[in-house]
Design an enzyme around this catalytic site. Structure first.
Site, PDB file in Angstrom:
ATOM      1  N   ASP A  21       0.872  -1.169   0.000  1.00  0.00           N
ATOM      2  CA  ASP A  21       0.000   0.000   0.000  1.00  0.00           C
ATOM      3  C   ASP A  21       0.911   1.221   0.000  1.00  0.00           C
ATOM      4  O   ASP A  21       2.055   1.172   0.462  1.00  0.00           O
ATOM      5  CB  ASP A  21      -0.915  -0.003   1.219  1.00  0.00           C
ATOM      6  CG  ASP A  21      -2.184   0.790   0.987  1.00  0.00           C
ATOM      7  OD1 ASP A  21      -2.212   1.623   0.061  1.00  0.00           O
ATOM      8  OD2 ASP A  21      -3.155   0.592   1.732  1.00  0.00           O
ATOM      9  N   CYS A  22       0.402   2.330  -0.528  1.00  0.00           N
ATOM     10  CA  CYS A  22       1.291   3.443  -0.830  1.00  0.00           C
ATOM     11  C   CYS A  22       1.957   4.019   0.418  1.00  0.00           C
ATOM     12  O   CYS A  22       1.269   4.369   1.387  1.00  0.00           O
ATOM     13  CB  CYS A  22       0.542   4.516  -1.606  1.00  0.00           C
ATOM     14  SG  CYS A  22       0.085   3.928  -3.247  1.00  0.00           S
TER      15      CYS A  22
END
Length: 810
Positions: A321-322
């Site tokens: 996830d970013c």
């Protein structure tokens, strides 16, 4: 300071060179499609692509289409220097100009339509791609319990994505869907998910992913080498794993440590991901922000390398996830002394791609310092570029190159979006057959409430620009004259000054529809709910309008999570209630068609709707699914909660009535054992201790489950009403009695069937005991228990049968 200045110079150089390179790479439009005059040839090995750079792409092994992908990808990776490799490990892969490797933005989203979120996402504009079909949010589409619909939505979304890619407006890798089960009714991201049941969530994932990815003629196991199976677009199942706390009372996802038992991990949190990888053959899995039992998910080799890639055999890549590595270091304070330690650990754990900048900034240093082998980078790049090979990034995809503007926002896709909204609407209450309305009797309709004229609210989050909107006011106006009053300025409804005009409209109209509920200011990513009530003065608005109305009052709720509307459920002045979720761009049309009887509702709730008192019974941060009796905590989801609800999981009425008859129900199943298969004990409740027999249970992995073990039965569904309608036949399993910790019941199958008025349709179910009747005990063994297993259809008033399972020594 010298190191910082050097880094800044490098960044400026890379930005300039990659921008210049991209301009050279993508400035060659082609008119090969009849569908658009602005189609762009985007595959990397096109012979004319790099002629201005003096590159002959045919001389590179990675452009030789006669070679296997494995050989081509190895040739590509082996041509790169360490510095060049590292620059491909972020979501903004920078490419390598000297060998003609293009840059690529990995991050695009397509949760319920192609979105403009992400660096590789569509850039909508009037002179380019003005919009894309915005389907209902996942929670609404899931309520249809229609697997073929889920797949068709995926197919439509991927066709629009491919068309936009051909026009130079979109990528090929989409980080969707979200398949985290909704463990707690307060979770703000419930709108993105298929609900609380891990089996349903997994089934949705498999069908939607197959719709996005599969290329006709090469789906399933038709191709021997699944690592070479072509992809339409690449999907991603997220967020792995035990992620369902965003921001609750100051506890955020960037700091939360999910304390989870192995029993709950296998039974609930990992199950949809296992189905997505094994049955959906998804191209990617995204690890989450949280820790699981102290270890950040993106750095856990047991979760990534051992499980996703090892046990489940992922054919694709694993992405964070970013900024998850940044979160791991700076929020979780895990390996925070040296960022090189963090990237070394995540690489060795099996993380291939960093949505962020930690890999690109620190991986070279980690190799130079001896903390990770360059071979780990090679593995990651091979996983990444194999997916791009399968997508045609290097060779093109002739099958999809004719897709263009005419395939975006097509009449067929807009109709499919309407169908998904219709099928997802759930009829919660319909006293005295208040619905459907007869247009002949409704000359004036009061349409009131904060969602009465909803547009953008209907499409939720992770959205793009819709083709158009049909608001509820627009939808109702097709059938009758509408008197529209807001009643509340917005869903927060902080004052009651607008309630009186809504009451006056209801006093004069032949009927009234109140559209209330929630929106992204109440439930959203990074925003969990505090309670399960309607915000502000909405309850007052509903009660006062219902009291003042001349004709029947219909309440329509837009929300993802359940709402405690006991007041409306028990109010005789509100004879009918509908839930529409977030119904997408055509939501207003779908709601009106249901209320005026053009469509008979058949949706079922994918979530339990709890009383508001539930939120006071336990904190959101308590992860166990089973009740914690020592703390007084109730169980979670329909599988373990045995208290009163507003509406149960699977609830949903129709304008007609159905009866069920089970045909050819099996009564006994004998499973033969050999001398090497050992019996296992089960924990029983004290009252059930006498239920033990000579062989209480067997380890499922020790069983050789074959077709002969499968249980087959039919269900005849008869429509005894006067209108045609669809029915979702839901098959539940109730484990043998007195087994400690067993679920109260568990959904093991469902099918949606359309039945004409007075007609009977038959559906068949094939139950594999090893997949459907397994119990995960507290030691995390997956066991098949002997004894009497109950198979029941839907609610308690539907028919059921008992299957006695015996283990027989040979």
């Amino acid at each position: 300071m010298a190191r910082l200045n050097h880094f800044i110079i490098l960044v400026i150089f890379f930005i300039f060179s990659s921008t210049t390179y991209a301009r050279k790479l993508y400035s060659n439009p082609s008119s090969s499609s009849n569908n658009s005059s602005a189609q762009i040839i985007r595959h990397a090995c096109h012979p004319s692509r790099f002629s201005n750079l003096g590159l002959d792409m045919k001389r590179f092994g990675f452009c030789n289409k006669s070679l296997p992908y494995e050989v081509r990808v190895k040739d590509l990776v082996d041509r790169m220097t360490l510095a060049e490799k590292v620059r491909q490990l972020g979501d903004k892969a920078q490419g390598v100009e000297r060998i003609g490797l293009p840059s690529y933005n990995w991050w695009s989203e397509a949760l319920h339509g192609v979105s403009d979120i992400g660096d590789g996402a569509t850039q909508f504009s009037e002179d380019g791609v003005p919009g894309a079909t915005s389907f209902p949010m996942v929670i609404t589409t899931a309520a249809s319990f229609n697997e073929s619909l889920w797949r068709r939505v995926g197919e439509a979304v991927s066709s629009e994505a491919r068309a936009m890619h051909n026009l130079g407006h979109a990528g090929l890798t989409y980080w969707s869907p979200n398949i985290n089960p909704v463990r707690d009714p307060r979770w703000g991201r419930a709108l993105e998910t298929p609900g609380e049941d891990p089996f349903v969530v997994g089934k949705y994932a498999v069908n939607f992913v197959r719709g996005l990815q599969d290329v006709e003629g090469s789906s399933g196991n038709a191709t021997t080498d699944l690592n070479a199976r072509p992809l339409k677009v690449a999907a991603c199942c997220k967020h792995y794993a035990a992620y369902d706390v965003d921001n609750w009372k100051g506890v955020t996802r960037e700091h939360f440590d999910s304390r989870v038992t192995e029993q709950d991990m296998l039974e609930t949190f990992l199950k949809p991901f296992e189905m997505c990888v094994k049955d959906g053959d998804v191209a990617s899995v995204m690890c989450s922000y949280n820790r699981v039992n102290g270890i950040p998910t993106c750095a856990d080799p047991k979760l990534l390398k051992d499980t996703i890639r090892g046990e489940w055999d992922l054919h694709g890549y694993i992405v964070s996830d970013c900024d998850s590595i940044d979160v791991m270091v700076n929020d979780h304070k895990w390996l925070s002394d040296q960022p090189e330690d963090a990237v070394a650990q995540t690489l060795k754990a099996g993380l291939d791609l960093d949505c962020g900048e930690f890999y690109t900034n620190y991986t070279s240093g980690a190799v130079v310092q001896g903390k990770v082998r360059e071979a780990e980078i090679d593995k990651a790049l091979k996983n990444l570029y194999t997916v791009l090979m399968r997508l045609g990034f290097f060779d093109g995809s002739p099958k999809f190159e004719k897709l263009g503007k005419n395939d975006i926002c097509s009449k067929e896709n807009i109709e499919l979006a309407t169908e998904a909204a219709r099928e997802g609407i759930v009829l919660l209450k319909n006293d005295n057959t208040a619905l459907p309305f007869n247009p002949q009797n409704i000359k004036t309709l009061a349409v009131v409430g904060p969602h009465a004229n909803a547009t953008e609210v209907m499409i939720g989050n992770y959205k793009g620009v819709p083709c158009n909107y049909t608001s509820p006011v627009d939808g109702f106006s097709v059938y009758t004259k509408v008197d529209f009053q807001m009643g509340c300025a917005d869903v927060i409804c902080k004052n009651d000054s607008l309630i009186f005009p809504a009451m006056r409209a209801a006093e004069k109209a032949d009927a009234t529809v109140i559209l209330a509920g929630l929106d992204l200011t109440v439930e959203a990513e990074s925003l969990d709910r505090e309670d399960l009530l309607l915000p502000g003065f909405q309850t007052q608005l509903i009660n006062q309008v219902a009291s003042a109305a001349k004709g029947p009052v219909i309440l329509v709720l837009m929300s993802a999570g359940g709402v405690d509307i006991s007041f409306a459920k028990d109010n005789n002045n509100i004879p009918a209630i509908l839930w529409a979720g977030y119904p997408g761009e055509e939501g207003g049309r779908a709601i009106a068609e249901v209320i005026f009887g053009k469509y008979t509702p058949g949706g079922k709730l994918p979530l339990t709707w709890h009383n508001n008192s539930y939120v006071d019974a336990l904190p959101m941060t308590s992860m166990p699914l089973r009740p914690l009796h020592q703390l007084g905590y109730p169980g979670r989801t329909y599988k373990f909660f045995n208290g009163d609800t507003v509406y149960p999981f699977g609830h949903g009425l129709s304008y007609t009535n159905f009866t069920y008859k089970i045909t050819s129900p099996p009564t006994q199943l004998d499973v033969k054992l050999n001398k090497f298969q050992h019996c296992r004990n089960l924990n029983y409740t004290a009252a059930g201790a006498s239920s033990r027999n000579d062989c209480p249970a067997l380890l499922i992995e020790d069983l050789n489950c074959t077709d002969s073990h499968r249980v087959k039965f039919g269900v005849e569904v008869t429509n005894v009403g006067k209108v045609s309608g669809s029915e979702v036949v839901m098959v539940y399993w109730v484990p043998p009695a007195k087994i400690a910790g067993a679920p109260l019941k568990q959904l093991i199958g469902f099918k949606k069937v359309m039945v004409g008025a007075g007609k009977t349709e038959k559906v068949e179910f094939l139950v594999d005991p090893c997949k459907s009747l397994g119990l995960v005990d507290y030691k995390a063994y997956n066991l098949l228990a002997s004894g009497e297993h109950k198979i029941m259809l839907g609610d308690h008033d539907k028919p059921s049968f008992t299957l006695k399972l015996n283990f027989v020594r040979t």
